[in-house]
Design a protein around this motif. Sequence first.
Motif, short mmCIF file in Angstrom:
data_model
loop_
_atom_site.label_atom_id
_atom_site.label_comp_id
_atom_site.label_asym_id
_atom_site.label_seq_id
_atom_site.Cartn_x
_atom_site.Cartn_y
_atom_site.Cartn_z
N SER A 59 42.34 32.80 59.76
CA SER A 59 42.10 34.84 59.49
C SER A 59 40.88 34.76 59.22
O SER A 59 40.71 36.23 59.39
CB SER A 59 44.19 34.97 58.41
N THR A 103 39.00 35.94 62.46
CA THR A 103 39.94 36.96 62.84
C THR A 103 39.19 37.89 62.38
O THR A 103 39.33 39.54 62.74
CB THR A 103 41.54 36.86 63.37
N LYS A 104 39.34 37.90 60.96
CA LYS A 104 39.34 39.30 60.63
C LYS A 104 37.16 40.30 61.41
O LYS A 104 37.43 41.44 61.23
CB LYS A 104 38.56 39.11 59.17
N ASP A 105 36.27 38.97 61.25
CA ASP A 105 35.42 39.43 61.48
C ASP A 105 35.57 40.02 62.57
O ASP A 105 34.63 40.98 63.28
CB ASP A 105 34.80 37.69 61.13
N GLN A 159 38.10 41.14 64.59
CA GLN A 159 38.50 42.74 63.61
C GLN A 159 37.84 43.76 63.71
O GLN A 159 37.37 44.84 64.20
CB GLN A 159 39.66 42.97 62.98
N GLU A 160 36.64 43.33 62.16
CA GLU A 160 35.52 44.48 62.69
C GLU A 160 34.69 44.11 63.66
O GLU A 160 34.66 45.80 64.32
CB GLU A 160 34.82 44.03 61.83
N GLN A 161 34.23 43.20 65.18
CA GLN A 161 33.67 43.06 65.92
C GLN A 161 34.60 44.67 66.84
O GLN A 161 33.64 44.83 67.75
CB GLN A 161 33.25 42.28 66.43
N ALA A 162 35.30 43.87 67.27
CA ALA A 162 36.31 45.14 68.02
C ALA A 162 35.99 46.50 67.34
O ALA A 162 36.35 47.23 68.47
CB ALA A 162 38.13 44.57 67.57
N ALA A 163 36.55 46.77 66.29
CA ALA A 163 36.78 48.28 66.02
C ALA A 163 35.21 48.72 66.06
O ALA A 163 35.24 49.77 66.78
CB ALA A 163 36.60 48.06 63.88
#
Length: 106
Positions: free
Chosen positions: A81, A84-86, A88-92
């Motif tokens: 996880s 995946t936090k990183d 998530q930020e990249q996806a945003a």
Amino acid sequence: MGNAYEDHDLVEANELGFPIHPRSLTGHFNRTIKKANVPRIRFHDQRHTHATILLKLGEHIKIVSERLGHSNSAMTMNVYSHVTKDMQEQAATKFEKAMRTRNSEN
């Protein structure tokens, strides 16, 4: 070694098929790392490093889960996880950029 080789179904074995002494394996691993000129990691960190790199490259979680032999993708997500936090930020950030581009075209 032909018939002299005894298959003990090991991940790492010596030239006769028997277990390698841990100190010998560590020494060989360290020499290989140095020769390959790659970042130094501990032997036992290889699996985690492999999975982390694949996830950061955008590999699908199901593929990574299967490579690790996890029973399901949820287990992989729980363990990784932090990666995946990183992601998530990249996806945003990517989504925001796409929306700005779309709005500037209209």
